[in-house]
Design a protein around this motif. Structure first.
Motif, short mmCIF file in Angstrom:
data_model
loop_
_atom_site.label_atom_id
_atom_site.label_comp_id
_atom_site.label_asym_id
_atom_site.label_seq_id
_atom_site.Cartn_x
_atom_site.Cartn_y
_atom_site.Cartn_z
N VAL A 9 -0.30 -12.10 2.62
CA VAL A 9 -1.20 -11.30 1.80
C VAL A 9 -1.89 -10.33 2.73
CG1 VAL A 9 -3.24 -11.28 0.35
CG2 VAL A 9 -1.60 -13.13 0.11
N ASN A 10 -1.65 -9.03 2.54
CA ASN A 10 -2.16 -8.05 3.51
C ASN A 10 -3.38 -7.29 3.02
OD1 ASN A 10 -1.14 -6.07 1.72
ND2 ASN A 10 -0.57 -4.75 3.44
N LEU A 11 -4.01 -7.75 1.95
CA LEU A 11 -5.14 -7.00 1.41
C LEU A 11 -6.30 -6.96 2.40
CD1 LEU A 11 -6.36 -5.46 -0.96
CD2 LEU A 11 -7.14 -7.64 -1.88
N TRP A 12 -6.60 -8.10 3.03
CA TRP A 12 -7.76 -8.19 3.91
C TRP A 12 -7.40 -8.08 5.38
CZ3 TRP A 12 -11.67 -7.57 0.82
CH2 TRP A 12 -11.60 -8.04 -0.48
N GLN A 13 -6.17 -8.40 5.73
CA GLN A 13 -5.72 -8.26 7.11
C GLN A 13 -4.23 -7.91 7.09
OE1 GLN A 13 -7.08 -11.52 6.19
NE2 GLN A 13 -5.07 -11.96 5.29
N PRO A 14 -3.72 -7.28 8.14
CA PRO A 14 -2.30 -6.88 8.13
C PRO A 14 -1.38 -8.09 8.13
CG PRO A 14 -3.26 -6.52 10.30
CD PRO A 14 -4.40 -6.86 9.39
N ALA A 15 -0.29 -7.98 7.38
CA ALA A 15 0.68 -9.07 7.34
C ALA A 15 1.40 -9.21 8.68
CB ALA A 15 1.70 -8.82 6.23
N ASP A 16 1.55 -8.09 9.39
CA ASP A 16 2.24 -8.11 10.68
C ASP A 16 1.23 -8.13 11.82
OD1 ASP A 16 1.38 -5.59 10.02
OD2 ASP A 16 3.04 -4.56 10.98
N GLY A 17 0.34 -9.11 11.76
CA GLY A 17 -0.66 -9.26 12.81
C GLY A 17 -0.07 -9.92 14.05
N PRO A 18 -0.91 -10.46 14.93
CA PRO A 18 -0.44 -11.05 16.20
C PRO A 18 0.64 -12.11 16.01
CG PRO A 18 -2.81 -10.81 16.21
CD PRO A 18 -2.37 -10.48 14.82
N ASP A 19 0.54 -12.89 14.93
CA ASP A 19 1.51 -13.96 14.69
C ASP A 19 2.51 -13.60 13.60
OD1 ASP A 19 0.20 -15.60 16.56
OD2 ASP A 19 -1.25 -16.22 15.04
N GLY A 20 2.46 -12.36 13.14
CA GLY A 20 3.34 -11.94 12.06
C GLY A 20 4.64 -11.33 12.56
N THR A 46 10.43 -1.38 -0.51
CA THR A 46 9.58 -1.53 0.67
C THR A 46 9.11 -2.97 0.79
OG1 THR A 46 7.46 -1.12 -0.44
CG2 THR A 46 8.74 0.82 0.26
N PRO A 47 8.59 -3.36 1.96
CA PRO A 47 8.13 -4.75 2.15
C PRO A 47 6.86 -5.10 1.37
CG PRO A 47 8.62 -3.70 4.26
CD PRO A 47 8.61 -2.62 3.24
N GLN A 48 6.25 -4.13 0.68
CA GLN A 48 5.01 -4.44 -0.03
C GLN A 48 5.18 -5.61 -0.99
OE1 GLN A 48 3.66 -2.67 -3.59
NE2 GLN A 48 5.08 -0.94 -3.48
N PHE A 49 6.38 -5.75 -1.56
CA PHE A 49 6.58 -6.81 -2.55
C PHE A 49 6.66 -8.19 -1.90
CE2 PHE A 49 8.20 -2.79 -4.08
CZ PHE A 49 7.54 -2.68 -5.30
N GLN A 50 6.72 -8.23 -0.57
CA GLN A 50 6.69 -9.48 0.16
C GLN A 50 5.28 -9.84 0.61
OE1 GLN A 50 10.21 -7.46 2.41
NE2 GLN A 50 10.03 -9.51 3.26
N TRP A 51 4.35 -8.84 0.65
CA TRP A 51 3.09 -9.17 1.30
C TRP A 51 1.83 -8.81 0.50
CZ3 TRP A 51 4.35 -5.40 5.86
CH2 TRP A 51 4.05 -4.08 5.52
N VAL A 52 1.94 -8.08 -0.59
CA VAL A 52 0.72 -7.75 -1.33
C VAL A 52 0.18 -9.00 -2.03
CG1 VAL A 52 1.40 -5.35 -1.71
CG2 VAL A 52 1.98 -7.07 -3.42
N LEU A 53 -1.10 -8.93 -2.40
CA LEU A 53 -1.72 -10.03 -3.13
C LEU A 53 -1.09 -10.11 -4.51
CD1 LEU A 53 -3.79 -12.23 -3.51
CD2 LEU A 53 -5.51 -10.47 -4.01
N ASN A 54 -0.52 -11.26 -4.82
CA ASN A 54 0.22 -11.44 -6.07
C ASN A 54 -0.35 -12.62 -6.84
OD1 ASN A 54 2.24 -11.41 -8.08
ND2 ASN A 54 3.46 -12.89 -6.92
N LYS A 55 -0.77 -12.36 -8.08
CA LYS A 55 -1.31 -13.43 -8.93
C LYS A 55 -0.41 -13.71 -10.12
CE LYS A 55 -6.12 -12.53 -7.62
NZ LYS A 55 -7.51 -12.37 -8.10
N LEU A 56 0.83 -13.25 -10.03
CA LEU A 56 1.80 -13.46 -11.09
C LEU A 56 2.54 -14.77 -10.86
CD1 LEU A 56 3.32 -9.86 -11.17
CD2 LEU A 56 1.39 -10.75 -12.50
#
Length: 334
Positions: free
Chosen positions: A275-286, A189-199
């Motif tokens: 990073v979609n934790l606080w707002q959607p990754a596919d927002g108006p400009d996404g 799924t696309p989650q691996f492109q947009w979740v908050l990642n600290k690795l």
């Protein structure tokens, strides 16, 4: 064909989107709940193309009042809700000590309380009618925690706990409402492109990786067969759950040595686009990320375990026949 009213949270991408499309192929009326505007629009087009009737309902499932208002709108525009699928989530890839309290709270609000809010809204309407199905998109990680995903594993364990409590209460009341859980393996799924990642590297699913369309079909199957309290999807889900039940110390040892490197690609973390934790990754400009992620070449489109899980009777009969033939052959040798 069907004209059921189905609600899918997290419908803008990934498993939620694949689930919505799978219901669309049945001709269902599908309410699409998520935050992302581009993803919701794309999902609506695909549900319509599959033969369903979509209804886009932008909502953050962390907001209980907003979920309740969404349920009111769905019943007003589509009719009584027959199936509610809780799928929406967010997460953080990081060691436990690197996740802030605010990040933990936000993931919990979405990935755990979002399921609670959806279940509350569905049950409020289904129970007086004495019918309806609630499907929880669970995870093998809801039965076994792994490194780098403490916040996600915690949410999935919590979903299991509250769902089991609810099931016992419904059975006590003799309710016709059914609740089932679908334990899911690693999915492309696309989650691996947009979740908050600290690795240091971009994250990846734990192999083997499954196609989201296959999981969407499993969600529909669970909704059609809700008397089973839980569905295990895929061979890795089976060995994860059983392995942790039989020998959790070995699982600790194995995951400590393999679980961290195995969840990271060779791509630097700086390449993460969203990073979609606080707002959607596919927002108006996404962008519209769709159902599938970037691991298409590695994903599985079938698994014999899934067939076997749906056909216990046939498997038992085949095993019984094989045992009888083996026994007969052994007697002849004697």
């Amino acid at each position: 064909m069907s004209d059921r009213v189905v609600v899918v949270t997290g419908a803008s991408a990934g498993i939620g989107r694949a689930t919505a499309i799978a219901f669309g192929r049945r001709g269902d009326k599908v309410a699409l709940l998520a935050r992302g505007t581009k993803g919701l629009a794309g999902a609506a087009e695909e549900v319509r193309a599959a033969g369903g009737t979509p209804l886009v309902v932008p909502v953050d499932v962390a907001d209980a009042e907003a979920v309740e208002a969404a349920a009111d709108r769905i019943e007003a525009e589509l009719g009584p809700i027959d199936v509610w699928c809780n799928v929406a989530f967010s997460t953080v890839f990081a060691k436990f000590e690197d996740v802030s309290a605010e990040e933990y709270a936000r993931v919990t609000q979405v990935s755990y309380l979002g399921f609670v809010h959806g279940t509350m809204a569905a049950l409020k309407r289904m129970k007086p009618r004495d019918r309806g199905v609630i499907v929880q998109a669970e995870s093998a990680l809801g039965r076994r925690g792994i490194p780098l995903q403490s916040v996600y594993c915690g949410a999935k364990h919590a979903i299991k706990g509250f769902t089991e409590s609810l099931v016992t209460e419904l059975e006590h009341d003799g309710s016709g409402v059914k609740v089932t859980m679908v334990y899911i393996p690693g999915v492309n799924t696309p989650q691996f492109q947009w979740v908050l990642n600290k690795l240091p590297k971009r994250p990846q699913p734990v192999a083997p990786i499954y196609a989201p369309e296959l999981i969407g079909d499993c969600m529909v199957h669970a909704a059609e067969h809700p008397d089973r309290r839980a569905w295990w999807v895929g061979i890795p889900t089976v060995y994860t759950i059983l392995g942790n039940t039989v020998w959790p110390q070995f699982m600790d040892w194995y995951l400590a040595r393999k679980g961290i490197a195995g969840q990271q690609t060779d791509v630097p973390a700086s390449a993460d686009p969203e990073v979609n934790l606080w707002q959607p990754a596919d927002g108006p400009d996404g962008a519209d990320f769709g159902a599938e992620g970037v691991f298409g070449r590695k994903q599985w489109h079938r698994d014999p375990q899934i067939w076997a899980s749906r056909h216990h009777g046939a498997v038992a009969a085949a095993l019984g026949s094989a045992a009888a033939v083996a026994g007969l052959a052994l007697r002849k040798r004697r």
